[in-house]
Design a protein around this motif. Structure first.
Motif, PDB file in Angstrom:
ATOM      1  N   LEU A 281      43.710  40.695  34.094  1.00  0.00           N
ATOM      2  CA  LEU A 281      44.652  41.024  35.163  1.00  0.00           C
ATOM      3  C   LEU A 281      44.003  41.865  36.257  1.00  0.00           C
ATOM      4  CD1 LEU A 281      47.705  41.945  32.898  1.00  0.00           C
ATOM      5  CD2 LEU A 281      47.367  39.820  34.170  1.00  0.00           C
ATOM      6  N   ARG A 282      42.770  42.240  36.043  1.00  0.00           N
ATOM      7  CA  ARG A 282      42.054  43.055  37.018  1.00  0.00           C
ATOM      8  C   ARG A 282      41.788  42.239  38.279  1.00  0.00           C
ATOM      9  NH1 ARG A 282      36.811  43.975  38.554  1.00  0.00           N
ATOM     10  NH2 ARG A 282      36.141  46.120  38.908  1.00  0.00           N
ATOM     11  N   GLN A 283      41.759  42.950  39.424  1.00  0.00           N
ATOM     12  CA  GLN A 283      41.437  42.309  40.698  1.00  0.00           C
ATOM     13  C   GLN A 283      40.150  42.923  41.254  1.00  0.00           C
ATOM     14  OE1 GLN A 283      43.026  39.706  41.853  1.00  0.00           O
ATOM     15  NE2 GLN A 283      44.528  39.764  40.195  1.00  0.00           N
ATOM     16  N   PRO A 284      39.026  42.197  41.314  1.00  0.00           N
ATOM     17  CA  PRO A 284      38.877  40.810  40.874  1.00  0.00           C
ATOM     18  C   PRO A 284      38.889  40.702  39.349  1.00  0.00           C
ATOM     19  CG  PRO A 284      36.757  41.694  41.508  1.00  0.00           C
ATOM     20  CD  PRO A 284      37.773  42.740  41.876  1.00  0.00           C
ATOM     21  N   GLN A 285      39.208  39.518  38.848  1.00  0.00           N
ATOM     22  CA  GLN A 285      39.336  39.298  37.415  1.00  0.00           C
ATOM     23  C   GLN A 285      38.024  39.588  36.698  1.00  0.00           C
ATOM     24  OE1 GLN A 285      39.768  35.309  35.066  1.00  0.00           O
ATOM     25  NE2 GLN A 285      41.849  35.913  35.677  1.00  0.00           N
ATOM     26  N   LEU A 286      38.156  40.154  35.508  1.00  0.00           N
ATOM     27  CA  LEU A 286      36.995  40.526  34.710  1.00  0.00           C
ATOM     28  C   LEU A 286      37.135  39.901  33.334  1.00  0.00           C
ATOM     29  CD1 LEU A 286      34.437  42.379  34.856  1.00  0.00           C
ATOM     30  CD2 LEU A 286      35.830  44.156  33.785  1.00  0.00           C
ATOM     31  N   SER A 287      36.076  39.304  32.841  1.00  0.00           N
ATOM     32  CA  SER A 287      36.094  38.696  31.509  1.00  0.00           C
ATOM     33  C   SER A 287      35.318  39.585  30.546  1.00  0.00           C
ATOM     34  CB  SER A 287      35.475  37.299  31.557  1.00  0.00           C
ATOM     35  OG  SER A 287      35.484  36.703  30.271  1.00  0.00           O
TER      36      SER A 287
END
Length: 213
Positions: A5-11
């Motif tokens: 859900l982080r912006q930018p998305q983090l995997s």
């Protein structure tokens, strides 16, 4: 789930989460009985600010959780998980963590500013934003019902939970399941116990790289 859900998305790989938590001394088997440690772990792995709430999920914290979710930011909440993944009250015997990522508000008629929202053509009781972001309409008297959009790791789908039921479940996390505590495995539990580590606490994640207000 919060990293996505982080912006930018983090995997972030689950193996990385567990290994980091073990290395930091937060867990032994994957358990997490400290909201403070969860906040520290989230900050490190999600590369974002984390704010620890304590004192229960009612009153000022109730409003803080709603406004945080309304702004599009997730909340990590410990609670007792029932067999259908919904909140229950088992004294902490079934304590798990959930990620809340949205909120549904039931408001008193007339409390929505028509300058910012308009009725949906097919569902007149449902108001949608006009153009940009709709300011959070929550006040001490405007909301009659509040539901959060949440997901527990073992669940295949998101669910809507009453915030009141989540707050009640979160506030009664007192002890570890005796069967688990005596199963011969090692667990990391705060010196003051499970209640001191989890009860009445939650973690606000600022995944859009905003500073806590």
């Amino acid at each position: 789930m919060a990293a996505h859900l982080r912006q930018p998305q983090l995997s972030v790989a689950m193996e990385t989460v567990v290994q980091t938590a073990v290395r930091r001394g937060y867990t032994a088997q994957g358990e997490m009985f400290s909201a403070c440690n969860m906040a520290l772990l989230a900050e490190e792995l999600c590369v974002c600010k984390a704010e620890l709430l304590s004192g229960g999920l009612s009153g000022r914290n109730w409003a803080a959780v709603i406004k945080h979710l309304w702004s599009g930011q997730p909340v990590l909440i410990p609670y007792d998980e029932d067999f259908n993944h919904e909140p229950c009250q088992r004294q902490g015997y079934r304590a798990h963590w959930a990620v809340a990522s949205g909120v549904l508000l039931g408001l008193n008629r007339g409390s929505v500013n028509n300058e910012h929202a308009q009725p949906d053509p097919s569902l007149p009781w449902l108001h949608v934003a006009k153009g940009g972001h709709l300011p959070c309409p929550i006040t001490s008297t405007s909301a009659t019902e509040v539901y959060i959009l949440a997901k527990q790791g073992k669940s295949l789908r998101y669910q809507l939970w009453s915030l009141d039921s989540v707050a009640q479940s979160n506030g009664q996390l007192r002890m570890m399941d005796p069967l688990r505590a005596n199963d011969g495995s090692q667990y990391v539990v705060p010196e003051e116990g499970v209640e001191a580590g989890l009860a009445g606490q939650a973690v606000l994640l600022y995944t859009q790289l905003q500073e806590p207000q």
